[in-house]
Design an enzyme around this catalytic site. Structure first.
Site, PDB file in Angstrom:
ATOM      1  N   ASN A   1      -5.181  12.399   0.556  1.00 19.12           N
ATOM      2  CA  ASN A   1      -4.464  11.757   0.997  1.00 19.12           C
ATOM      3  C   ASN A   1      -5.549  11.085   1.953  1.00 19.12           C
ATOM      4  O   ASN A   1      -6.518  10.676   2.279  1.00 19.12           O
ATOM      5  CB  ASN A   1      -3.748  12.494   1.648  1.00 19.12           C
ATOM      6  CG  ASN A   1      -2.484  11.376   2.008  1.00 19.12           C
ATOM      7  OD1 ASN A   1      -1.729  10.962   1.972  1.00 19.12           O
ATOM      8  ND2 ASN A   1      -1.821  11.635   3.289  1.00 19.12           N
TER       9      ASN A   1
ATOM     10  N   GLN B   1      -1.780   2.999   9.783  1.00 22.36           N
ATOM     11  CA  GLN B   1      -0.856   3.279   9.599  1.00 22.36           C
ATOM     12  C   GLN B   1       0.504   3.914   9.934  1.00 22.36           C
ATOM     13  O   GLN B   1       1.203   3.919  10.155  1.00 22.36           O
ATOM     14  CB  GLN B   1      -0.907   3.699   7.582  1.00 22.36           C
ATOM     15  CG  GLN B   1      -1.727   2.487   6.813  1.00 22.36           C
ATOM     16  CD  GLN B   1      -2.374   2.719   7.379  1.00 22.36           C
ATOM     17  OE1 GLN B   1      -3.811   3.306   7.506  1.00 22.36           O
ATOM     18  NE2 GLN B   1      -3.688   2.586   5.699  1.00 22.36           N
TER      19      GLN B   1
ATOM     20  N   ARG C   1      -7.552  -0.053  -6.773  1.00 21.37           N
ATOM     21  CA  ARG C   1      -7.473   0.708  -6.288  1.00 21.37           C
ATOM     22  C   ARG C   1      -7.595   2.336  -6.501  1.00 21.37           C
ATOM     23  O   ARG C   1      -6.597   2.205  -7.481  1.00 21.37           O
ATOM     24  CB  ARG C   1      -6.646   0.835  -4.619  1.00 21.37           C
ATOM     25  CG  ARG C   1      -6.354  -0.355  -4.194  1.00 21.37           C
ATOM     26  CD  ARG C   1      -5.432   0.195  -3.192  1.00 21.37           C
ATOM     27  NE  ARG C   1      -6.147   0.855  -2.131  1.00 21.37           N
ATOM     28  CZ  ARG C   1      -5.594   1.763  -0.744  1.00 21.37           C
ATOM     29  NH1 ARG C   1      -3.932   0.609  -0.069  1.00 21.37           N
ATOM     30  NH2 ARG C   1      -6.100   2.227   0.299  1.00 21.37           N
TER      31      ARG C   1
ATOM     32  N   ARG D   1       0.567  -0.734   0.090  1.00 21.79           N
ATOM     33  CA  ARG D   1       0.073   0.148   0.559  1.00 21.79           C
ATOM     34  C   ARG D   1       0.645   1.468  -0.464  1.00 21.79           C
ATOM     35  O   ARG D   1       2.055   1.445   0.056  1.00 21.79           O
ATOM     36  CB  ARG D   1      -1.466   0.195   1.298  1.00 21.79           C
ATOM     37  CG  ARG D   1      -0.874  -0.737   2.779  1.00 21.79           C
ATOM     38  CD  ARG D   1      -0.264   0.565   3.677  1.00 21.79           C
ATOM     39  NE  ARG D   1       0.342   1.730   3.558  1.00 21.79           N
ATOM     40  CZ  ARG D   1       1.116   2.454   3.754  1.00 21.79           C
ATOM     41  NH1 ARG D   1       2.319   2.012   3.905  1.00 21.79           N
ATOM     42  NH2 ARG D   1       0.742   3.688   4.204  1.00 21.79           N
ATOM     43  N   GLY D   2      -0.170   2.407  -0.116  1.00 25.36           N
ATOM     44  CA  GLY D   2       0.935   4.395  -0.614  1.00 25.36           C
ATOM     45  C   GLY D   2       1.381   4.139  -1.882  1.00 25.36           C
ATOM     46  O   GLY D   2       1.584   3.096  -2.652  1.00 25.36           O
ATOM     47  N   ALA D   3       0.931   5.450  -2.244  1.00 29.45           N
ATOM     48  CA  ALA D   3       0.937   5.593  -3.583  1.00 29.45           C
ATOM     49  C   ALA D   3       1.830   5.047  -4.965  1.00 29.45           C
ATOM     50  O   ALA D   3       1.580   3.556  -5.188  1.00 29.45           O
ATOM     51  CB  ALA D   3       0.680   6.300  -3.392  1.00 29.45           C
TER      52      ALA D   3
ATOM     53  N   ASP E   1      -1.998  10.594  -2.306  1.00 31.58           N
ATOM     54  CA  ASP E   1      -2.336   9.907  -3.910  1.00 31.58           C
ATOM     55  C   ASP E   1      -2.351  10.476  -4.348  1.00 31.58           C
ATOM     56  O   ASP E   1      -2.278  10.061  -5.778  1.00 31.58           O
ATOM     57  CB  ASP E   1      -3.216   8.805  -3.152  1.00 31.58           C
ATOM     58  CG  ASP E   1      -3.523   8.466  -1.738  1.00 31.58           C
ATOM     59  OD1 ASP E   1      -2.599   8.931  -0.642  1.00 31.58           O
ATOM     60  OD2 ASP E   1      -2.282   6.727  -1.951  1.00 31.58           O
TER      61      ASP E   1
HETATM   62  O1  MRU Z   1      -4.219   3.189   2.105  1.00 28.82           O
HETATM   63  P1  MRU Z   1      -2.799   3.618   1.909  1.00 28.82           P
HETATM   64  O2  MRU Z   1      -2.586   3.255   3.419  1.00 28.82           O
HETATM   65  O3  MRU Z   1      -2.739   3.050   0.626  1.00 28.82           O
HETATM   66  O4  MRU Z   1      -2.826   4.706   1.739  1.00 28.82           O
HETATM   67  C1  MRU Z   1      -1.164   5.747   1.827  1.00 28.82           C
HETATM   68  C2  MRU Z   1      -1.725   7.487   1.719  1.00 28.82           C
HETATM   69  O5  MRU Z   1      -2.218   7.779   1.995  1.00 28.82           O
HETATM   70  C3  MRU Z   1      -0.406   7.485   1.866  1.00 28.82           C
HETATM   71  O6  MRU Z   1       0.090   9.204   2.231  1.00 28.82           O
HETATM   72  C4  MRU Z   1       0.022   7.983   0.392  1.00 28.82           C
HETATM   73  O7  MRU Z   1      -0.469   7.180  -0.062  1.00 28.82           O
HETATM   74  C5  MRU Z   1       1.685   8.248  -0.074  1.00 28.82           C
HETATM   75  S1  MRU Z   1       2.769   7.505   0.514  1.00 28.82           S
HETATM   76  C6  MRU Z   1       4.152   8.078   0.466  1.00 28.82           C
END
Ligand code: MRU
Length: 349
Positions: free
Chosen positions: A254, A203, A94, A51-53, A244
């Protein structure tokens, strides 16, 4: 790329398969899941093993390659058609992080523009996935440098607040928002990081706190509801979060709860930074109004571990992201520098 240097890399290409750190098991267990086909990669993205963009983008790029290598044909047109089916499945995982679509589009472009046999195109696809991963790591290091330069000059040692996890685990390595925190720490500018726990998937508590402990960064965990009080108490000098998807005007999607923090920061006259690679900017969207917001399963709200925490008959609303209006953002820190949201369009290529 390997993990022999003790850094955290959530996605590793190993000979013929992808290894993903299983982020759902952290911080209690640190282990990898092996991914050998694109369907499993799609599942890993949906279930947030990865996970994470930016990390989702890297994982999806390898997913496209895993799908490509299974396609049994020598005919280029047939290969491209089947590859588009692979890309379609991966793009359904996603909806909010634009890096996913950006990486998949780059892989498809590689396939369409590479001249040569199908086997040759497959090799080019693996190289492109590896390039996306390598470039993201370099980008994060640059974001860390620019973020460090853009932090408030006073006090000398800052207390920063972050939300969710925009760290090494959320990228190819190092992190965006947490990359800024890392750079501040390594350059003697950080007193402490406050990590918001980030309900419902935690997270901040599970991942950001874990990364900080790994590196010896002083970290204090607070629940999301403690942010206002912490700011009022003067504990927070600046807020740094990831993104994101950023619209062309700077509106930023985000993790849910980011918008509240931006409003609180404004109310307390605290600078609010967004750290993100340029690949997170969606130039097609003029404002944040049309950013698709993922809604996830209500079990994320009604269940903590195995325990149900509310009575039957309750209804749920579980948006995974929110949009922070550009006017609440002090600067967006990219690999090309820190820039006011209103000046973002100057970076458009
Ligand atoms: O749902 P997630 O855990 O994928 O969400 C992650 C976030 O919102 C992060 O802040 C974003 O993806 C940036 S990661 C460098």
């Amino acid at each position: 790329m390997n993990n022999l240097d003790n850094q955290v890399y959530p996605v590793i290409w190993e000979t013929d398969k992808v290894l993903l750190i299983d982020q759902n098991r952290l911080p209690n267990e640190y282990g990898y899941v092996e991914i050998s086909c694109y369907q499993d990669m799609a599942q890993a993205i949906t279930t947030m093993i990865v996970r994470g963009a930016p990390a989702i983008g890297v994982a999806a790029a390898y997913g496209v390659y895993l799908g490509a290598r299974e396609i049994q044909t020598d005919r280029r047109d047939e290969f491209i058609l089947k590859l588009e089916e692979v890309a379609h499945l991966l793009s359904q995982t996603r909806p909010t992080a634009v890096n996913l679509f950006w990486a998949i589009a780059r892989m498809l472009k590689t396939a369409k523009q590479t001249i040569g046999s199908v086997e040759y195109i497959k090799t080019a696809l693996l190289e492109t996935a590896q390039a996306i991963q390598r470039e993201d790591l370099e980008t994060c290091l640059a974001i860390g440098e620019h973020g460090l330069a853009g932090l408030p000059a006073q006090p000398e040692k800052l207390c920063l607040l972050t939300h969710c996890n925009a760290g090494a685990l959320a990228t190819a390595g190092y992190g965006t928002a947490l990359g800024v925190v890392r750079s501040a720490w390594r350059n003697g500018r950080l007193a402490r990081l406050y990590a918001g726990e980030t309900r419902p998937r935690l997270q901040g508590a599970r991942l950001t706190a874990w990364e900080c402990v790994q590196e010896g960064i002083p970290v204090t965990l607070i629940t999301d509801s403690m942010a206002a009080h912490s700011m009022k108490q003067g504990l927070i000098d600046a807020v740094v979060v990831g993104a994101d998807r950023i619209a062309a005007n700077g509106d930023t999607a985000n993790k849910i709860g980011t918008y509240s923090l931006a409003l609180l920061a404004k109310a307390h006259n605290i600078p609010f930074f967004v750290a993100a690679p340029l690949s997170t900017i969606d130039w097609q969207l003029a404002t944040g109004e049309n950013i698709p917001i993922e809604e996830r399963h209500p079990s994320e709200i009604y269940q903590v571990g195995e325990t149900i925490i509310c009575p039957p008959g309750v209804e749920f609303y579980n948006p995974a992201f929110d949009v922070t209006p550009a006017e609440l953002i002090t600067a967006i820190i990219t690999e090309k520098g820190a820039i006011a949201p209103s000046a973002l369009s100057k970076l458009s290529v």
